[in-house]
Motif scaffolding. Structure first.
Motif, PDB file in Angstrom:
ATOM      1  N   TRP A  31      22.770   3.103  -8.747  1.00  0.00           N
ATOM      2  CA  TRP A  31      24.198   2.952  -8.548  1.00  0.00           C
ATOM      3  C   TRP A  31      25.252   4.055  -8.832  1.00  0.00           C
ATOM      4  N   GLY A  62      20.650   5.131  -1.684  1.00  0.00           N
ATOM      5  CA  GLY A  62      20.486   3.595  -1.565  1.00  0.00           C
ATOM      6  C   GLY A  62      19.024   3.190  -1.101  1.00  0.00           C
ATOM      7  N   GLN A  85      16.391  -0.837 -12.225  1.00  0.00           N
ATOM      8  CA  GLN A  85      16.687  -1.445 -11.022  1.00  0.00           C
ATOM      9  C   GLN A  85      15.596  -1.555 -10.101  1.00  0.00           C
ATOM     10  N   LEU A  87      13.942  -3.738  -6.344  1.00  0.00           N
ATOM     11  CA  LEU A  87      13.839  -4.819  -5.231  1.00  0.00           C
ATOM     12  C   LEU A  87      12.725  -5.588  -4.830  1.00  0.00           C
ATOM     13  N   TRP A 186      17.062   4.500   5.634  1.00  0.00           N
ATOM     14  CA  TRP A 186      17.398   3.254   5.070  1.00  0.00           C
ATOM     15  C   TRP A 186      18.562   2.593   5.548  1.00  0.00           C
ATOM     16  N   TRP A 245      25.872   6.665   2.527  1.00  0.00           N
ATOM     17  CA  TRP A 245      26.416   5.499   2.941  1.00  0.00           C
ATOM     18  C   TRP A 245      27.900   5.320   2.692  1.00  0.00           C
ATOM     19  N   ASP A 298      19.503  -7.382  -6.285  1.00  0.00           N
ATOM     20  CA  ASP A 298      19.099  -6.417  -7.381  1.00  0.00           C
ATOM     21  C   ASP A 298      18.777  -7.150  -8.676  1.00  0.00           C
ATOM     22  N   LYS A 333      30.987  -5.542  -7.468  1.00  0.00           N
ATOM     23  CA  LYS A 333      29.926  -4.915  -6.776  1.00  0.00           C
ATOM     24  C   LYS A 333      29.846  -5.073  -5.345  1.00  0.00           C
ATOM     25  N   HIS A 373      15.734  -3.653   2.659  1.00  0.00           N
ATOM     26  CA  HIS A 373      15.684  -3.396   1.233  1.00  0.00           C
ATOM     27  C   HIS A 373      14.552  -4.123   0.601  1.00  0.00           C
TER      28      HIS A 373
HETATM   29  C1  BGC Z   1      21.083  -1.936  -3.520  1.00  0.00           C
HETATM   30  C2  BGC Z   1      22.414  -1.975  -3.893  1.00  0.00           C
HETATM   31  C3  BGC Z   1      23.299  -0.743  -3.621  1.00  0.00           C
HETATM   32  C4  BGC Z   1      22.742  -0.105  -2.420  1.00  0.00           C
HETATM   33  C5  BGC Z   1      23.495   1.278  -1.882  1.00  0.00           C
HETATM   34  C6  BGC Z   1      20.763  -1.238  -2.196  1.00  0.00           C
HETATM   35  O1  BGC Z   1      19.444  -1.277  -2.173  1.00  0.00           O
HETATM   36  O2  BGC Z   1      20.555  -3.263  -3.402  1.00  0.00           O
HETATM   37  O3  BGC Z   1      22.962  -2.571  -5.025  1.00  0.00           O
HETATM   38  O4  BGC Z   1      24.690  -0.849  -3.831  1.00  0.00           O
HETATM   39  O5  BGC Z   1      21.449  -0.074  -2.394  1.00  0.00           O
HETATM   40  O6  BGC Z   1      23.073   2.087  -2.944  1.00  0.00           O
END
Ligand code: BGC
Length: 414
Positions: A31, A62, A85, A87, A186, A245, A298, A333, A373
């Motif tokens: 983040w 990201g 963090q 996924l 991505w 992004w 997340d 967020k 993701h």
């Molecule tokens: C995450 C988000 C993040 C985004 C861009 C995603 O994979 O789930 O929390 O803001 O990537 O960084």
């Protein structure tokens, strides 16, 4: 790229060695944009108020690919961060490798089973053990638009692909970049999530990307989805390659571009720039996907520090799941709460819509994991899809070849 990763890994190990203290939590995350950092501060402040220190371990990128590379190096070196963090399928992979702590005590005392949506529990509980703390639910099938640009060009929020392409044509004529895009795999697949859903519909999205049915992966509808990707490619500016992004979001914020197709973390950038939904910007579902929610959540995986969950890990997990934190964090967020019992009162119009869409999609069977993701497939298959979508986007082959490549790449990876 490799050089960049090596430097990142070296930095990761150095930073940890210098700053981590026993009573701190060391948190690895990606983040790093303005909006994301603002949200992260909500969590840092929450922990600080409980006397728990924070050692920050940011790894930009990201989708978390670079973060996962740094994580692997740290775990291999026997020096896993406290919380990471994570996924979807990545969480399951780490749990299967036995790297994650068991959070069942805190989960039971706070009854996470009753309040965390079933779709998230699939990625937070492995073999009956809670291994991560869900922070939010994002979704990828959103479009963000600059309202002044739409108004000046007599464009209403489009609700069909034809209306969308008509709007893109108008912007092109007006000399405005129709779609802000960052050329990174991505990001391309984030766009592809919504585009594929719009053509395939939910049943065939599932057949293609979750069941990996070759007849759908290689079928005519998939070719039509790639054709739409080519239309999108023809509406981005010349400098899209490699752009982050959030810089693409900034192009929409400052009126240089009309639209961005991106997950709702983009809203965090608008809010961070003091923009208001309905007044300065619009949020809407990618045309043809109004009932579907393509989600990614997340979570913070708690890495086993040698047996028991530490007091700091338990406190972090508990703070993350608290209803007040879920509201305060997700308001900033751009995501929506990872609990079903949090009021939407504090959320803006896009957030309220996100919460309502998620509840409706879960009820009607329209909630699907994001390919981009890591909520549809483990990393190997996800990366195979990345390669094909990006090669096609960059003009390496046409749509007919792309579907053949997709079938091949997925069958090798699975
Ligand atoms: C995450 C988000 C993040 C985004 C861009 C995603 O994979 O789930 O929390 O803001 O990537 O960084």
């Amino acid at each position: 790229m490799r050089k960049f990763l090596k430097a990142n890994i070296a930095m990761a190990i150095m930073v940890t060695a210098v700053t981590a203290q026993a009573e701190d939590v060391e948190v690895l995350h990606w983040w790093t944009s303005g909006g994301e950092a603002a949200a992260l501060n909500v969590l840092k402040d929450d922990l600080e108020s409980q006397g728990i220190g924070w050692t920050d371990m940011p790894v930009a990128g990201g989708g978390g690919e670079q973060a996962m590379t740094v994580l692997r190096a740290r775990v291999t070196a026997g020096n896993a961060p406290t919380a990471v963090q994570g996924l979807g399928f990545d969480i399951i992979d780490w749990a299967m490798q036995g790297s994650l702590a068991n959070l069942n005590d805190v989960a039971a005392s706070e009854d996470w089973d009753a309040v965390v949506p079933e779709a998230l529990q699939q990625f937070a509980k492995v073999d009956g053990k809670w291994v991560s703390a869900p922070v939010n639910v994002h979704s990828t099938n959103w479009v963000w638009a600059n309202k002044a640009v739409l108004d000046a060009n007599n464009i209403n929020v489009p609700s069909t692909w034809e209306e969308f392409t008509a709007a893109l044509d108008k912007l092109k004529v007006a000399g405005i970049t129709p779609i802000a895009h960052g050329g990174q795999p991505w990001q391309e697949v984030t766009v592809f999530d919504g585009v594929a859903m719009s053509v395939l519909g939910p049943d065939r999205y599932k057949a293609a990307f979750i069941d990996l049915d070759e007849s759908v992966l290689g079928g005519d509808d998939m070719k039509a989805a790639f054709d739409r990707m080519a239309v999108i490619r023809s509406n981005v500016d010349d400098n899209f390659s490699g752009r982050d992004w959030n810089l693409a979001t900034a192009m929409v914020i400052n009126g240089e571009a009309g639209f961005q197709m991106m997950g709702d973390w983009a809203k965090g950038e608008f809010l961070n720039a003091d923009k208001v939904p309905g007044k300065d910007f619009e949020c809407f579902r990618f045309p043809g996907t109004t009932e579907q929610v393509i989600f990614n959540a997340d979570q913070f995986m708690m890495f086993d520090q040698g047996g028991k969950v530490s007091a700091e890990q338990a406190a972090l997990a508990s703070a993350i799941l608290s209803p007040s934190f879920q509201s305060a964090f997700n308001v900033v967020k751009g995501s929506v709460p990872a609990r079903t019992d949090v009021s939407d009162e504090a959320f803006d119009a896009c957030g309220k819509k996100g919460i309502a869409d998620l509840a409706a999609a879960a009820k009607s069977g329209n909630l699907y994991g994001s390919v981009a993701h890591g909520h549809a497939n483990p990393a190997a298959v996800k990366n195979a899809i990345y390669d094909v979508v990006t090669a096609h986007f960059n003009g390496e082959y046409d749509s007919a070849t792309a579907v053949v490549e997709l079938v091949d790449a997925v069958s090798i990876a699975k």
